[in-house]
Scaffold this motif. Structure first.
Motif, PDB file in Angstrom:
ATOM      1  N   ALA A 187     -31.616 -11.433  -5.136  1.00 17.87           N
ATOM      2  CA  ALA A 187     -31.914 -12.660  -4.384  1.00 17.87           C
ATOM      3  C   ALA A 187     -30.926 -12.874  -3.251  1.00 17.87           C
ATOM      4  O   ALA A 187     -31.004 -13.854  -2.524  1.00 17.87           O
ATOM      5  CB  ALA A 187     -31.909 -13.861  -5.324  1.00 17.87           C
ATOM      6  N   GLY A 188     -29.996 -11.953  -3.116  1.00 19.40           N
ATOM      7  CA  GLY A 188     -29.013 -12.054  -2.053  1.00 19.40           C
ATOM      8  C   GLY A 188     -27.782 -12.842  -2.419  1.00 19.40           C
ATOM      9  O   GLY A 188     -26.927 -13.121  -1.559  1.00 19.40           O
ATOM     10  N   ASN A 189     -27.671 -13.188  -3.660  1.00 20.59           N
ATOM     11  CA  ASN A 189     -26.494 -13.939  -4.100  1.00 20.59           C
ATOM     12  C   ASN A 189     -25.328 -12.978  -4.372  1.00 20.59           C
ATOM     13  O   ASN A 189     -25.524 -11.918  -4.965  1.00 20.59           O
ATOM     14  CB  ASN A 189     -26.817 -14.725  -5.375  1.00 20.59           C
ATOM     15  N   GLN A 190     -24.139 -13.402  -3.934  1.00 22.91           N
ATOM     16  CA  GLN A 190     -22.964 -12.555  -4.137  1.00 22.91           C
ATOM     17  C   GLN A 190     -22.627 -12.486  -5.616  1.00 22.91           C
ATOM     18  O   GLN A 190     -22.557 -13.506  -6.305  1.00 22.91           O
ATOM     19  CB  GLN A 190     -21.768 -13.128  -3.365  1.00 22.91           C
ATOM     20  N   VAL A 191     -22.427 -11.253  -6.069  1.00 24.26           N
ATOM     21  CA  VAL A 191     -22.086 -11.078  -7.475  1.00 24.26           C
ATOM     22  C   VAL A 191     -20.676 -10.532  -7.650  1.00 24.26           C
ATOM     23  O   VAL A 191     -20.179 -10.471  -8.775  1.00 24.26           O
ATOM     24  CB  VAL A 191     -23.106 -10.133  -8.144  1.00 24.26           C
ATOM     25  N   ALA A 192     -20.044 -10.128  -6.522  1.00 29.39           N
ATOM     26  CA  ALA A 192     -18.651  -9.650  -6.567  1.00 29.39           C
ATOM     27  C   ALA A 192     -18.046  -9.833  -5.175  1.00 29.39           C
ATOM     28  O   ALA A 192     -18.773  -9.887  -4.177  1.00 29.39           O
ATOM     29  CB  ALA A 192     -18.587  -8.189  -6.987  1.00 29.39           C
ATOM     30  N   PRO A 193     -16.721  -9.966  -5.082  1.00 25.17           N
ATOM     31  CA  PRO A 193     -16.087 -10.128  -3.768  1.00 25.17           C
ATOM     32  C   PRO A 193     -16.361  -8.909  -2.876  1.00 25.17           C
ATOM     33  O   PRO A 193     -16.481  -7.774  -3.337  1.00 25.17           O
ATOM     34  CB  PRO A 193     -14.593 -10.228  -4.109  1.00 25.17           C
ATOM     35  N   ASP A 194     -16.491  -9.176  -1.580  1.00 24.19           N
ATOM     36  CA  ASP A 194     -16.678  -8.075  -0.621  1.00 24.19           C
ATOM     37  C   ASP A 194     -15.481  -7.127  -0.650  1.00 24.19           C
ATOM     38  O   ASP A 194     -14.337  -7.530  -0.886  1.00 24.19           O
ATOM     39  CB  ASP A 194     -16.810  -8.623   0.804  1.00 24.19           C
ATOM     40  N   PHE A 195     -15.774  -5.883  -0.365  1.00 21.95           N
ATOM     41  CA  PHE A 195     -14.702  -4.900  -0.113  1.00 21.95           C
ATOM     42  C   PHE A 195     -14.596  -4.710   1.405  1.00 21.95           C
ATOM     43  O   PHE A 195     -15.611  -4.523   2.085  1.00 21.95           O
ATOM     44  CB  PHE A 195     -15.020  -3.559  -0.762  1.00 21.95           C
ATOM     45  N   THR A 196     -13.384  -4.780   1.910  1.00 22.32           N
ATOM     46  CA  THR A 196     -13.184  -4.521   3.350  1.00 22.32           C
ATOM     47  C   THR A 196     -12.008  -3.578   3.548  1.00 22.32           C
ATOM     48  O   THR A 196     -11.046  -3.586   2.773  1.00 22.32           O
ATOM     49  CB  THR A 196     -12.910  -5.822   4.136  1.00 22.32           C
ATOM     50  N   ASP A 197     -12.136  -2.784   4.568  1.00 25.58           N
ATOM     51  CA  ASP A 197     -11.018  -1.946   5.011  1.00 25.58           C
ATOM     52  C   ASP A 197     -11.077  -1.871   6.542  1.00 25.58           C
ATOM     53  O   ASP A 197     -12.185  -1.836   7.121  1.00 25.58           O
ATOM     54  CB  ASP A 197     -11.106  -0.547   4.405  1.00 25.58           C
ATOM     55  N   THR A 198      -9.942  -1.892   7.171  1.00 27.52           N
ATOM     56  CA  THR A 198      -9.905  -1.873   8.640  1.00 27.52           C
ATOM     57  C   THR A 198      -8.926  -0.821   9.147  1.00 27.52           C
ATOM     58  O   THR A 198      -7.943  -0.484   8.475  1.00 27.52           O
ATOM     59  CB  THR A 198      -9.484  -3.243   9.211  1.00 27.52           C
ATOM     60  N   VAL A 199      -9.228  -0.323  10.351  1.00 27.81           N
ATOM     61  CA  VAL A 199      -8.294   0.549  11.074  1.00 27.81           C
ATOM     62  C   VAL A 199      -8.218   0.051  12.530  1.00 27.81           C
ATOM     63  O   VAL A 199      -9.155  -0.569  13.034  1.00 27.81           O
ATOM     64  CB  VAL A 199      -8.748   2.029  11.068  1.00 27.81           C
ATOM     65  N   THR A 200      -7.099   0.327  13.160  1.00 30.78           N
ATOM     66  CA  THR A 200      -6.896  -0.074  14.552  1.00 30.78           C
ATOM     67  C   THR A 200      -6.648   1.165  15.403  1.00 30.78           C
ATOM     68  O   THR A 200      -5.785   1.987  15.070  1.00 30.78           O
ATOM     69  CB  THR A 200      -5.705  -1.039  14.678  1.00 30.78           C
ATOM     70  N   ILE A 201      -7.397   1.314  16.486  1.00 33.70           N
ATOM     71  CA  ILE A 201      -7.246   2.449  17.400  1.00 33.70           C
ATOM     72  C   ILE A 201      -7.025   1.905  18.819  1.00 33.70           C
ATOM     73  O   ILE A 201      -7.734   0.987  19.256  1.00 33.70           O
ATOM     74  CB  ILE A 201      -8.481   3.365  17.372  1.00 33.70           C
ATOM     75  N   THR A 202      -6.033   2.459  19.492  1.00 34.94           N
ATOM     76  CA  THR A 202      -5.705   1.999  20.849  1.00 34.94           C
ATOM     77  C   THR A 202      -6.140   3.032  21.882  1.00 34.94           C
ATOM     78  O   THR A 202      -5.823   4.224  21.762  1.00 34.94           O
ATOM     79  CB  THR A 202      -4.184   1.754  20.995  1.00 34.94           C
ATOM     80  N   GLU A 203      -6.879   2.569  22.883  1.00 36.26           N
ATOM     81  CA  GLU A 203      -7.302   3.421  23.996  1.00 36.26           C
ATOM     82  C   GLU A 203      -6.333   3.201  25.169  1.00 36.26           C
ATOM     83  O   GLU A 203      -6.085   2.069  25.574  1.00 36.26           O
ATOM     84  CB  GLU A 203      -8.721   3.069  24.431  1.00 36.26           C
ATOM     85  N   SER A 204      -5.763   4.284  25.711  1.00 33.48           N
ATOM     86  CA  SER A 204      -4.826   4.208  26.842  1.00 33.48           C
ATOM     87  C   SER A 204      -5.405   4.976  28.022  1.00 33.48           C
ATOM     88  O   SER A 204      -5.807   6.139  27.879  1.00 33.48           O
ATOM     89  CB  SER A 204      -3.468   4.801  26.464  1.00 33.48           C
ATOM     90  N   THR A 205      -5.410   4.318  29.190  1.00 32.61           N
ATOM     91  CA  THR A 205      -5.893   4.960  30.417  1.00 32.61           C
ATOM     92  C   THR A 205      -4.718   5.206  31.343  1.00 32.61           C
ATOM     93  O   THR A 205      -4.022   4.263  31.745  1.00 32.61           O
ATOM     94  CB  THR A 205      -6.938   4.083  31.127  1.00 32.61           C
ATOM     95  N   ASP A 206      -4.458   6.480  31.674  1.00 27.79           N
ATOM     96  CA  ASP A 206      -3.341   6.832  32.554  1.00 27.79           C
ATOM     97  C   ASP A 206      -3.575   6.232  33.940  1.00 27.79           C
ATOM     98  O   ASP A 206      -4.644   6.439  34.538  1.00 27.79           O
ATOM     99  CB  ASP A 206      -3.223   8.355  32.660  1.00 27.79           C
ATOM    100  N   PRO A 207      -2.582   5.474  34.480  1.00 22.01           N
ATOM    101  CA  PRO A 207      -2.794   4.810  35.773  1.00 22.01           C
ATOM    102  C   PRO A 207      -2.884   5.778  36.946  1.00 22.01           C
ATOM    103  O   PRO A 207      -3.379   5.419  38.005  1.00 22.01           O
ATOM    104  CB  PRO A 207      -1.566   3.909  35.905  1.00 22.01           C
ATOM    105  N   VAL A 208      -2.392   6.999  36.764  1.00 22.57           N
ATOM    106  CA  VAL A 208      -2.394   7.969  37.859  1.00 22.57           C
ATOM    107  C   VAL A 208      -3.623   8.862  37.801  1.00 22.57           C
ATOM    108  O   VAL A 208      -4.380   8.989  38.758  1.00 22.57           O
ATOM    109  CB  VAL A 208      -1.110   8.825  37.837  1.00 22.57           C
ATOM    110  N   THR A 209      -3.841   9.480  36.637  1.00 21.10           N
ATOM    111  CA  THR A 209      -4.912  10.479  36.519  1.00 21.10           C
ATOM    112  C   THR A 209      -6.222   9.882  36.033  1.00 21.10           C
ATOM    113  O   THR A 209      -7.285  10.493  36.195  1.00 21.10           O
ATOM    114  CB  THR A 209      -4.499  11.588  35.556  1.00 21.10           C
TER     115      THR A 209
END
Length: 312
Positions: free
Chosen positions: A218-240
Motif C-alpha cells: 500500500a506504499g506504507n513505510q515498513v522500515a527506515p530508508d537506507f541512504t548512502d552519498t558520495v561527493t565528486i568535484t569537477e574542476s575546469t582548468d582556466p587555461v586549457t
C-alpha cells in the motif's frame, strides 16, 4: 806756409732689425699657439769718404722652431722656413710665415642600450616572447677640448602594455615595463619581469545519493530508508579548459534488505543489494523494496480461521 788739416767725417751707421715670425693656425686661420719670433740685428757703416759699406752683426741667423704639438691637431701645411734657420743680410726682409694644422677627427663611440621585458608564470616559465627595444646613442669626444657631445636617431626605450593570457592574472608588475624611457649614453641595459599567477580552477561539487525505500504493497513505510552519498568535484582548468574529477569514480554502498516480521519481500531491484560505481555524470538513484504481509492461520476447533490478510 799754412797747412790745412781735415778730419774724416764719421761713417753713416744704420742698424736694422730683421724679424722672423711664425704663426700657428687651424684651417680657419684661428690662432692655435703663440707666434714664434726671432730677430737678427745687422749694422751698416758707410764710409763718409769712399761710400764703402761694411756690416757687422752679433747674430745674422733667424732660427727655425719645431712645430709645436697641439692636442687634437695634426700639421697639414708646413712652410720650410718655419722650422729651419735662415742666414740674413742687411738687405733681407722680415719673414712672416705660418704652419697650418688640421683638426683631428673626434673619437666616436656608439652604444646600444636594450630594454627587455620578460613575461613568466609564478614558476618562472615563459608565457610569451620577451619584449625588447633598443636605443642607439653615439658619443663624440672633441680631439682638442675633450668635450663630449651626444647624438641619436632614437634615444627612446619604448614600452608595451602587459599582454593578457587566458587563465592568468598579473601578480608582480613594474610600471616602467610598459612606460617609455629616455636613455642616455651612460645608461645601462634594463630588464623587467612581469609575473602572472594562474587563476584558480572553476570547481563544481556534486552529491550523488542512493536511496532505498522499504514499503508494503500500500506504499506504507515498513522500515527506515537506507541512504548512502558520495561527493565528486569537477574542476575546469582556466587555461586549457580541460576538465578533471576528484575522485574520478566513487562507490555507493548497500545494506542487506532487512527482514521484517510478518512480511515477505515481493519486489527488490538488484541494485539495492550491491555496490554501485558512479561518476560525476551519474544521477542520484532511488529504489523501492516492496513487502507483502504474510497470512497467519489459527486452528479453532472445527476449522481454520484466517487472521490478518484475507488474501493469504
Amino acid at each position: 806756409m799754412t797747412t790745412v788739416y781735415y778730419i774724416k767725417d764719421a761713417p753713416r751707421v744704420t742698424t736694422k732689425t730683421i724679424t722672423k715670425t711664425v704663426h700657428y693656425y687651424d684651417m680657419d686661420m684661428n690662432e692655435l699657439a703663440p707666434d714664434f719670433t726671432d730677430t737678427a740685428v745687422i749694422t751698416q757703416s758707410i764710409d763718409a769718404a769712399t761710400g764703402e759699406a761694411t756690416y757687422t752683426t752679433t747674430d745674422d741667423i733667424l732660427a727655425g722652431n719645431p712645430n709645436p704639438a697641439i692636442k687634437g691637431y695634426t700639421v697639414y701645411i708646413e712652410w720650410e722656413d718655419a722650422t729651419t734657420d735662415q742666414k740674413v743680410t742687411f738687405d733681407s726682409k722680415d719673414i712672416d710665415t705660418y704652419t697650418a694644422y688640421l683638426k683631428d677627427a673626434p673619437t666616436k663611440t656608439t652604444k646600444t642600450i636594450t630594454k627587455t621585458v620578460h613575461y613568466v608564470d609564478a614558476d618562472g616559465n615563459q608565457l610569451a616572447p620577451d619584449f625588447t627595444d633598443t636605443a642607439v646613442i653615439t658619443k663624440s669626444v672633441d680631439a682638442a677640448t675633450d668635450q663630449a657631445t651626444f647624438s641619436s636617431k632614437d634615444d627612446q626605450l619604448a614600452g608595451q602594455a602587459n599582454p593578457t593570457f587566458k587563465g592568468y592574472t598579473v601578480i608582480q608588475n613594474d610600471p616602467e615595463a610598459a612606460a617609455t624611457q629616455t636613455a642616455t649614453f651612460d645608461a645601462n641595459d634594463v630588464a623587467y619581469t612581469i609575473v602572472y599567477a594562474k587563476d584558480e580552477a572553476k570547481t563544481t561539487t556534486k552529491t550523488i545519493t542512493k536511496t532505498v525505500h522499504y514499503v508494503d504493497e500500500a506504499g506504507n513505510q515498513v522500515a527506515p530508508d537506507f541512504t548512502d552519498t558520495v561527493t565528486i568535484t569537477e574542476s575546469t582548468d582556466p587555461v586549457t579548459g580541460a576538465v578533471s574529477y576528484s575522485p574520478e569514480f566513487a562507490t555507493l554502498g548497500f545494506q542487506v534488505t532487512p527482514t521484517i516480521t510478518g512480511y515477505t519481500v515481493v519486489n527488490a531491484p538488484a541494485e539495492v543489494s550491491v555496490t554501485q560505481t558512479v561518476s560525476y555524470d551519474t544521477a542520484s538513484q532511488t529504489y523501492t523494496v516492496t513487502y507483502k504481509k504474510r497470512c497467519i492461520r489459527h486452528y479453532n476447533d472445527a476449522k481454520w480461521k484466517r487472521w490478518g490478510n484475507n488474501n493469504a
